[in-house]
Design a protein around this motif. Sequence first.
Motif, PDB file in Angstrom:
ATOM      1  N   LEU B 274      66.353  92.676  35.012  1.00  0.00           N
ATOM      2  CA  LEU B 274      66.917  92.770  36.359  1.00  0.00           C
ATOM      3  C   LEU B 274      67.207  94.225  36.730  1.00  0.00           C
ATOM      4  CD1 LEU B 274      69.238  89.649  36.271  1.00  0.00           C
ATOM      5  CD2 LEU B 274      67.014  89.886  37.405  1.00  0.00           C
ATOM      6  N   GLU B 275      67.575  95.035  35.744  1.00  0.00           N
ATOM      7  CA  GLU B 275      67.779  96.462  36.013  1.00  0.00           C
ATOM      8  C   GLU B 275      66.479  97.102  36.488  1.00  0.00           C
ATOM      9  OE1 GLU B 275      71.440  97.517  32.929  1.00  0.00           O
ATOM     10  OE2 GLU B 275      69.369  97.711  32.243  1.00  0.00           O
ATOM     11  N   ILE B 284      67.893  94.120  45.903  1.00  0.00           N
ATOM     12  CA  ILE B 284      67.725  92.839  45.231  1.00  0.00           C
ATOM     13  C   ILE B 284      69.045  92.405  44.569  1.00  0.00           C
ATOM     14  CG2 ILE B 284      67.043  93.354  42.815  1.00  0.00           C
ATOM     15  CD1 ILE B 284      64.497  91.626  43.407  1.00  0.00           C
ATOM     16  N   GLY B 285      69.905  93.398  44.279  1.00  0.00           N
ATOM     17  CA  GLY B 285      71.185  93.101  43.634  1.00  0.00           C
ATOM     18  C   GLY B 285      72.080  92.180  44.430  1.00  0.00           C
ATOM     19  N   ARG B 286      71.899  92.193  45.767  1.00  0.00           N
ATOM     20  CA  ARG B 286      72.770  91.369  46.610  1.00  0.00           C
ATOM     21  C   ARG B 286      72.265  89.934  46.740  1.00  0.00           C
ATOM     22  NH1 ARG B 286      77.580  93.150  46.896  1.00  0.00           N
ATOM     23  NH2 ARG B 286      77.915  91.809  48.701  1.00  0.00           N
ATOM     24  N   LEU B 287      71.069  89.657  46.273  1.00  0.00           N
ATOM     25  CA  LEU B 287      70.536  88.293  46.391  1.00  0.00           C
ATOM     26  C   LEU B 287      71.230  87.380  45.388  1.00  0.00           C
ATOM     27  CD1 LEU B 287      66.675  88.830  46.792  1.00  0.00           C
ATOM     28  CD2 LEU B 287      68.514  89.163  48.440  1.00  0.00           C
ATOM     29  N   SER B 288      71.260  86.102  45.735  1.00  0.00           N
ATOM     30  CA  SER B 288      71.926  85.128  44.882  1.00  0.00           C
ATOM     31  C   SER B 288      70.902  84.495  43.938  1.00  0.00           C
ATOM     32  CB  SER B 288      72.563  84.055  45.772  1.00  0.00           C
ATOM     33  OG  SER B 288      73.143  83.051  44.983  1.00  0.00           O
TER      34      SER B 288
END
Lengths: 388, 357
Positions: B274-275, B284-288
């Motif tokens: 994910l990093e 993309i970090g804000r996606l659930s």
Amino acid sequence: MTRVVIIGAGPAGLAAAAAAGRVARVTVIDDNTEAGGQIWRRTRNAWTIEHPGVETKFQARVIAATQADVTIETPDSCERLPFDKLILATGARELFLPFPGWTLPQVTGAGGLQALVKSGLNIQGKSVVVAGTGPLLLAVAAYLKSKGATIPLIAEQAPAARVNRFARSLLSHPGKLWQGARLKARLLGVPYRTDCWVESAEPGMLRLRTPGGSGSQPFDYLAIGYGLWPNTELAQLAGCRLSNGFVEVDAAQRTSIPNIYCAGEPTGIGGVDMALAEGRIAGCHATGQPTPPLPNRAFVQALTTTFALRPEVRAVATADTIVCRCEDVPLSRIQSCQGWREAKLQTRCGMGPCQGRICGPAIQTILGWPHQSIREPVFPARIESLLT
Amino acid sequence: MAADAIVIGAGIVGAACADELARCGLKVLIVEAGEIGGGATAAGMGHIVVMDDSEAEFALTHYSARLWEELADELPSGAEYTAAGTLWVAADDEEMAEVRRKHSFYAQRGVRTEILDAQDLEQAEPNLRKGLAGALFVPADAIVYPPRVAAFLVECACRNGARLERGRRIHNMAELANATALIVNATGASAPALSPGLDIQPRKGHLLITDRYPGFVRHQLVELGYLKSAHSIDEDSVAFNVQPRQTGQVLIGSSRQYGSSDPAIEHRMMKRMLERAALYMPSIGRLSAIRGWTGFRASTPGKLPYIGRSPRQPNVWIASGHEGLGITTSLATAKLLADQILNRQPAIPLEPYAPNG
């Protein structure tokens, strides 16, 4: 000092916190904005813990759990909380049984409508049919009536004979009898029908069934609840053993994992008094204090047998009734599969954001398929939270 | 019914082989221990991609991609066939040189591609980080939902007289000793259990899928660093590899590990993966995220699948070892296997895919 993390600020979690907070450093985590749990929120002032040893974190959701820490996500942060002892008081959710029309906006869970009214929905003068099974229907009906709703009918699916036997057995539980009498007074004049269930709903009109016939009932809202389903996902993720769908605990509320305890509905649907007692036991034992005795489970057993679902209710969904609301999957497509995994792979049933929390129990009740494995994130989580 | 051919494994490769053999008039029995398409087929991304690591890899993926194009119209809607195209993302000038090399490699072999500069790329994928060098766009590459395709191919086979036996696990070929039929081992990473000596290693991967964000990603995005990292044999590696699903969900990959047979999600690998994704797509970090999982690729030392007669077991044919390209190459695998069984002229040379061991 022992670090105790408690998941859930309903009756069981708060009782555990009050007990453990006397001698340990306690953090209580709940994904609601306030304490009290799903049903009992805002019902009394006692749902506050004012103990220096107890810290609360609201709007915090556990997304992962190991045997040494939990990862929690809040609207704007994410952190890992290490613990010496973990007490899972994750409560229960309503069991929804799909029927034609259950996805109409006027149809909600019984507890769900209560929660909506608590957060501002005005039902003054609305006609609300309360249906499903169990004593929760009475509590919800009484609450809605007190907020100005008209209750034309409470439809209880259980047979009259079983409900009457249950009512007589309350004589040996004076506390419950008193609760019951108060509810009865508040529901004076509200028709209560046993052997009656909802077959389908169209906007404004319900189709009701009894063993001998059927009828129609106009409505503005339908509050329907087929009882409670234990939230065991976190316990499963942490590796705790389940038996018959409930978290296995010993007399001290210890799970199969030595430093993890569980109290309240995940260990057996028993209502608020049982949850309070189990929470106290867990809180005491986790912090090395003498534990109070376990309450009598006879009442819990009576609840289970009285309000067991009748086969007709399990069969009320038709072939084209949507069962998985996230992915719009009708019952017929699920029934064409041989089990959960095939249904997931071929129909996407249970693959949406609810992670099968709604359709899973429904399918288990209708088709008898036990639900799937649990993996992190156990709740939908922001990707950046998974980077911590 | 006495079968002419027994296909073991109803992943996408076994399903495609069963379909092809049944189409050619053989009486086929498909034996599947679990669910149709329930192994690596269910775990993978479903990216149909023409690759250029070697001539043999190109030949197989290119041949198969054309077969997918022919099949596309027949696929059920649940197969989610989408010709989204691939963008090979170049981070810097060195990777841009690789873009140009790939462009000419594909052009010489009749595959249309386009070179995108930094500005074109920003327009094509606004959620990529600014400052990337460009990309190679391969418009014909596609995306499918593989378990549904596997079920469709099994249905096709059954319409041509094949029979499916579910819930039966073959532990040893000797269990089929009485069969005069030829046997196809299409059990992927498990193939050596039935065909001892076959050199296939499981290679673990992680994936994560989000809630629905239509338009967040428009093409299959793969970093060109993928080529370097995917080839390191000993080290665990991750690469930026993100895909738009037809549902609007974003599927995030990828990781590669050897020597692990535990299907549990490893937080460490998930985090690294994910990093890497967030490095290329910061928002993309804000996606659930709603679900993560793992799977095992069947990898071979030569980076090519085994398609052909077993060197040790008479009557046994191997169609396994497709690593991360099993969805792409399943259809060509079925053709090439049937060509050998029925002595037909194959469309591409067979030698590179001869089973080893």
